[in-house]
Design a protein around this motif. Structure first.
Motif, mmCIF file in Angstrom:
data_model
loop_
_atom_site.group_PDB
_atom_site.id
_atom_site.type_symbol
_atom_site.label_atom_id
_atom_site.label_comp_id
_atom_site.label_asym_id
_atom_site.label_seq_id
_atom_site.Cartn_x
_atom_site.Cartn_y
_atom_site.Cartn_z
ATOM 1 N N LEU A 234 -5.203 6.503 -2.991
ATOM 2 C CA LEU A 234 -6.663 6.548 -2.942
ATOM 3 C C LEU A 234 -7.322 6.169 -4.268
ATOM 4 C CD1 LEU A 234 -7.387 9.672 -0.717
ATOM 5 C CD2 LEU A 234 -7.049 7.299 -0.049
ATOM 6 N N ARG B 121 0.342 19.374 -2.497
ATOM 7 C CA ARG B 121 -1.059 19.014 -2.300
ATOM 8 C C ARG B 121 -1.341 18.645 -0.844
ATOM 9 N NH1 ARG B 121 -1.829 15.632 -7.948
ATOM 10 N NH2 ARG B 121 -2.361 17.464 -9.192
ATOM 11 N N ILE B 122 -0.364 18.004 -0.206
ATOM 12 C CA ILE B 122 -0.561 17.679 1.213
ATOM 13 C C ILE B 122 -0.650 18.978 2.018
ATOM 14 C CG2 ILE B 122 0.297 16.379 3.188
ATOM 15 C CD1 ILE B 122 1.948 14.695 1.210
ATOM 16 N N TYR C 239 0.810 -1.210 0.000
ATOM 17 C CA TYR C 239 0.000 0.000 0.000
ATOM 18 C C TYR C 239 0.849 1.268 0.000
ATOM 19 C CZ TYR C 239 -3.709 3.266 1.177
ATOM 20 O OH TYR C 239 -4.588 4.310 1.148
ATOM 21 N N ARG D 234 1.690 5.607 -5.548
ATOM 22 C CA ARG D 234 1.874 7.050 -5.658
ATOM 23 C C ARG D 234 0.560 7.788 -5.471
ATOM 24 N NH1 ARG D 234 6.216 8.839 -8.391
ATOM 25 N NH2 ARG D 234 5.562 10.828 -7.525
ATOM 26 N N ALA D 235 -0.528 7.146 -5.811
ATOM 27 C CA ALA D 235 -1.853 7.738 -5.627
ATOM 28 C C ALA D 235 -2.737 6.693 -4.933
ATOM 29 C CB ALA D 235 -2.443 8.165 -6.963
ATOM 30 N N ALA E 61 -7.848 16.969 -1.695
ATOM 31 C CA ALA E 61 -6.724 17.875 -1.930
ATOM 32 C C ALA E 61 -5.387 17.144 -1.959
ATOM 33 C CB ALA E 61 -6.698 18.972 -0.858
ATOM 34 N N THR E 62 -5.234 16.100 -1.140
ATOM 35 C CA THR E 62 -3.942 15.404 -1.073
ATOM 36 C C THR E 62 -3.565 14.790 -2.420
ATOM 37 O OG1 THR E 62 -5.004 13.348 -0.375
ATOM 38 C CG2 THR E 62 -4.175 14.783 1.370
ATOM 39 N N HIS E 63 -4.580 14.425 -3.232
ATOM 40 C CA HIS E 63 -4.321 13.758 -4.506
ATOM 41 C C HIS E 63 -4.603 14.661 -5.707
ATOM 42 C CE1 HIS E 63 -4.057 10.181 -2.140
ATOM 43 N NE2 HIS E 63 -3.986 9.386 -3.176
ATOM 44 N N THR F 107 -10.574 17.952 2.155
ATOM 45 C CA THR F 107 -9.229 17.744 2.709
ATOM 46 C C THR F 107 -8.622 16.470 2.138
ATOM 47 O OG1 THR F 107 -9.963 16.454 4.635
ATOM 48 C CG2 THR F 107 -9.856 18.835 4.906
ATOM 49 N N VAL G 144 -3.759 12.596 -11.111
ATOM 50 C CA VAL G 144 -4.163 12.443 -9.722
ATOM 51 C C VAL G 144 -3.106 11.645 -8.968
ATOM 52 C CG1 VAL G 144 -5.864 11.390 -8.196
ATOM 53 C CG2 VAL G 144 -6.614 12.618 -10.217
ATOM 54 N N LYS G 145 -2.338 12.328 -8.132
ATOM 55 C CA LYS G 145 -1.369 11.644 -7.273
ATOM 56 C C LYS G 145 -0.989 12.573 -6.129
ATOM 57 C CE LYS G 145 2.778 13.134 -9.577
ATOM 58 N NZ LYS G 145 4.011 12.878 -10.239
ATOM 59 N N VAL G 146 -0.303 11.989 -5.179
ATOM 60 C CA VAL G 146 0.069 12.765 -4.007
ATOM 61 C C VAL G 146 1.352 13.547 -4.269
ATOM 62 C CG1 VAL G 146 0.588 12.651 -1.541
ATOM 63 C CG2 VAL G 146 -0.927 10.951 -2.567
ATOM 64 N N ALA H 133 -1.703 21.827 0.883
ATOM 65 C CA ALA H 133 -3.017 22.406 0.578
ATOM 66 C C ALA H 133 -4.102 21.725 1.411
ATOM 67 C CB ALA H 133 -3.323 22.247 -0.914
ATOM 68 N N SER H 134 -4.012 20.410 1.523
ATOM 69 C CA SER H 134 -4.988 19.660 2.307
ATOM 70 C C SER H 134 -4.952 20.095 3.770
ATOM 71 C CB SER H 134 -4.693 18.160 2.190
ATOM 72 O OG SER H 134 -5.364 17.437 3.186
ATOM 73 N N THR I 155 -12.469 11.108 -12.051
ATOM 74 C CA THR I 155 -11.810 12.396 -11.981
ATOM 75 C C THR I 155 -11.359 12.797 -13.384
ATOM 76 O OG1 THR I 155 -10.042 10.994 -11.192
ATOM 77 C CG2 THR I 155 -11.028 12.481 -9.618
ATOM 78 N N LEU J 285 -3.442 9.083 7.036
ATOM 79 C CA LEU J 285 -2.309 8.227 6.683
ATOM 80 C C LEU J 285 -2.625 7.332 5.492
ATOM 81 C CD1 LEU J 285 -0.914 7.236 10.191
ATOM 82 C CD2 LEU J 285 -0.038 8.926 8.598
ATOM 83 N N MET J 286 -3.901 7.044 5.259
ATOM 84 C CA MET J 286 -4.247 6.280 4.061
ATOM 85 C C MET J 286 -4.007 7.142 2.818
ATOM 86 S SD MET J 286 -7.553 3.947 4.748
ATOM 87 C CE MET J 286 -8.332 4.572 6.188
ATOM 88 N N ALA J 287 -4.232 8.456 2.956
ATOM 89 C CA ALA J 287 -3.988 9.352 1.827
ATOM 90 C C ALA J 287 -2.498 9.606 1.652
ATOM 91 C CB ALA J 287 -4.731 10.664 2.031
ATOM 92 N N VAL J 288 -1.761 9.621 2.764
ATOM 93 C CA VAL J 288 -0.317 9.885 2.723
ATOM 94 C C VAL J 288 0.399 8.743 3.445
ATOM 95 C CG1 VAL J 288 1.496 11.588 3.171
ATOM 96 C CG2 VAL J 288 -0.858 12.352 2.854
ATOM 97 N N PRO J 289 0.481 7.577 2.822
ATOM 98 C CA PRO J 289 1.008 6.418 3.550
ATOM 99 C C PRO J 289 2.495 6.507 3.889
ATOM 100 C CG PRO J 289 0.470 5.826 1.285
ATOM 101 C CD PRO J 289 -0.014 7.219 1.482
ATOM 102 N N THR J 290 3.211 7.437 3.239
ATOM 103 C CA THR J 290 4.624 7.592 3.579
ATOM 104 C C THR J 290 4.796 8.346 4.901
ATOM 105 O OG1 THR J 290 4.607 9.485 2.104
ATOM 106 C CG2 THR J 290 5.562 7.474 1.241
ATOM 107 N N ARG J 291 3.708 8.910 5.406
ATOM 108 C CA ARG J 291 3.589 9.469 6.753
ATOM 109 C C ARG J 291 4.358 10.751 7.044
ATOM 110 N NH1 ARG J 291 2.773 4.589 11.100
ATOM 111 N NH2 ARG J 291 1.190 3.456 9.927
#
Lengths: 307, 277
Positions: A72, B17-18, A65, A69-70, A99-101, A96, B11-13, B20-21, B5, B105-111
């Motif tokens: 979600l 963007r983090i 997981y 890179r994305a 926005a992360t993606h 919120t 669409v990626k992290v 901004a979130s 989308t 953390l699911m959105a940013v799993p690298t933490r």
């Protein structure tokens, strides 16, 4: 697709998950079934990179997981209900996450509509009912339009209409070729939604089979009968090595087919007034599988209420 | 579910963007506005109050330094900073208390980028709001004090006075945030910070032991407070100090405060990587 290989999680002395291996295939709904404390949530948290496995590994769509890179757009997940800051409005919460993606605002509106939350999009989450919180959690999971959905007890707290909605939604998502993995401790719920079921008890996989197979499962054909001379019939059946339980003066529960019972009664010259097969329900099959595996068992039978 | 989308490939992290979130997270909570609002009002109010005292008491120590009025008199900022301590701690601890951390953390799993982005947003908010509050304290205080606070806004001391407050608050916010990320519990983190930033400073520092005097300058609160002294104050302190007791300059004090923040932050990132969420 989710692939777990020898996945284990140990908390101190407790082995919450004990070397489980399984594959969750795309294109169908896979139920993850087990009593409370069986290790369902822990397993799901390891899939999502929230808990670190003590041993083994688990991949989603080909890699761990954390390597996505994305993430979600790969996996959408609903863990415990209302894991959302209570002071935030529903739409802001989705913003919120989006926005992360760099997910467009348009998609936020789409999932609000899809989950029927448009009218409460400007309400703060603390005012939400359990069912609304659950819908917002599902909306969050769908935000990235993911290939794989992981839903932990998704129907908890939903009204019948909501339960049906989740069922239809998950089936529709699976029909689109997505992987849907949903946990429940309720057999009936899984039976109605899932095509395939993975049963877990005390951290171990007890069954990994299509629902139909589980139903036909451990060949426990049983019959129920009424006979005036029940006690005599019981001993006659026992002499044929058939397991019998006498429930009252005239009733017996017999672990054998109706055919076998009828033959035995005829041989013993004992009249039987009623005889019927007892269908093994999915619930029974599940209880049979997990009988030794429940962590918290109720003490004894419920005492009879005397009038 | 057919609609996706607009452009899935994009669409990626990303770190931006983090950030901004996290900015959306901060502005979408009513408690943010309340806490920052109370902070600004209290800080500006204390500045005005000092101005009033100066007007009535008629100081004869010569013109008042901006470095004194902007932080609302040194003790003023020690009170009002608590609002920023609270908001900095809650930024991270409410994620744990609500369970929101799982989603984050699911959105940013690298933490780690999540923690850095939070620090960036929080630091910007603390600095900007701190600048507004200090500017208001200085402006209102000067206005009310009248002739007794005669200085020009172009002087280097005034400029430093306006810069020291926001910088100090930035350091305090980062330190508080990191302690919150370490302890993951609102009450525990706020209690720890109250103890470190106020009780240690006011009670322990007054104890008549040599080792207390040696260690005191290196504590986060006391080090940060050096920022509100004038060069003259520091020179005077150096004349009076005993052997082995350090008197930090304004920038050194800020560096020590940032050092504490960095230490706590690094520990927090290591633990965030290692611990189960």
């Amino acid at each position: 697709m989710i692939v777990a290989e020898g996945l284990s999680k140990t908390y101190g002395q407790v082995r919450a998950v004990d070397g489980v291996s399984f594959t969750v295939q795309p294109g169908r709904v896979t139920g993850f079934l087990g009593p409370n404390g069986a290790g369902k949530s822990t397993t799901m948290r390891m899939v999502l990179g929230l808990d670190r496995p003590s041993a083994g590994r688990v991949t989603v769509n080909g890699c761990r997981y954390v390597q996505h890179r994305a993430p979600l757009t790969q996996v959408g997940a609903l863990l415990e209900a209302r894991a959302i800051h209570p002071g935030r409005r529903a739409r802001a919460h989705l913003q919120t996450v989006a926005a992360t993606h760099g997910i467009a605002m348009k998609r936020v509106e789409e999932v609000l509509e899809l989950t029927g939350l448009e009218s409460v999009a400007r309400k703060r989450v603390k005012g939400f009912s359990l069912g609304m919180g659950q819908r917002l959690g599902i909306a969050t999971a769908l935000l990235g339009d993911p290939h794989t959905l992981i839903l932990d007890e998704p129907v908890n707290g939903l009204d019948p209409e909501g339960v049906k909605w989740v069922r239809d939604l998950t089936r529709a998502l699976a029909a689109q070729g997505r992987t849907v993995f949903l946990s429940s401790h309720l057999m009936a719920e899984v039976a109605q939604t899932a095509d395939h079921v993975i049963v877990i008890g005390r951290g171990r996989i007890l069954a990994d089979t299509p629902i139909a197979t589980l139903l036909a499962g451990p060949g426990t054909e049983t019959s129920r009968l009424r006979a005036p001379r029940a006690a005599e019939l019981a001993s006659a059946l026992r002499s044929h090595n058939i397991e019998v339980t006498q429930t009252d003066a005239e009733h017996l529960d017999v672990v054998a087919s109706t055919q076998a019972v009828a033959e035995a009664a005829l041989a013993a010259q004992i009249a039987v007034h009623e005889l019927a097969p007892v269908k093994a329900s999915l619930e029974d099959a599940y209880l049979a599988l997990t009988a030794d595996q429940v962590e918290f068992r109720s003490g004894t039978d419920i005492p009879e209420v005397r009038s | 579910m057919s609609a996706t989308t607009s452009n899935p490939a994009r669409v990626k992290v990303t770190f931006g963007r983090i950030v901004a979130s996290e900015a959306v997270k901060m502005v979408s909570l009513r408690s943010t506005w309340w806490t920052l609002g109370v902070f600004v009002v209290a800080h500006a109010g204390l500045g005005a109050l000092i101005g009033l005292v100066l007007r009535v008491a008629e100081m004869d120590d010569g013109p008042l330094e901006a470095s004194y009025l902007a932080p609302a008199g040194g003790f003023g900022i020690m009170l009002t900073q608590l609002a920023l301590v609270v908001i900095a701690v809650l930024t991270i601890t409410t994620e744990y208390s609500s369970g929101q951390i799982h989603g984050s953390l699911m959105a940013v799993p690298t933490r780690v980028p999540l923690l850095v982005a939070k620090a960036v947003v929080l630091g910007a908010a603390a600095f900007v709001v701190g600048a507004v509050a200090c500017g208001l304290a200085l402006g209102l205080g000067t206005l009310i004090a009248g002739d007794s606070a005669a200085f020009t806004l172009s002087g280097p001391e005034t400029a430093w006075g306006l810069l020291a407050g926001p910088l100090y608050l930035l350091g305090i916010a980062w330190f508080s945030f990191s302690v919150g990320a370490l302890l993951r519990h609102s009450a525990a983190a706020i209690a720890t910070l109250m103890a470190l930033l106020t009780i240690v400073q006011w009670v322990v520092m007054g104890l008549p032991f040599y080792w207390v005097r040696v260690l005191a300058p290196w504590m986060p609160g006391t080090a940060g407070q050096q920022m509100f002294l004038t060069n003259q104050d520091i020179a005077d302190a150096r004349d009076q100090t005993e052997a082995g007791v350090v008197v930090l300059t304004q920038w050194q004090g800020f560096a020590v405060l940032l050092g504490w923040a960095l230490l706590a932050f690094v520990l927090a990132t290591v633990l965030l990587k290692r611990r189960d969420a």
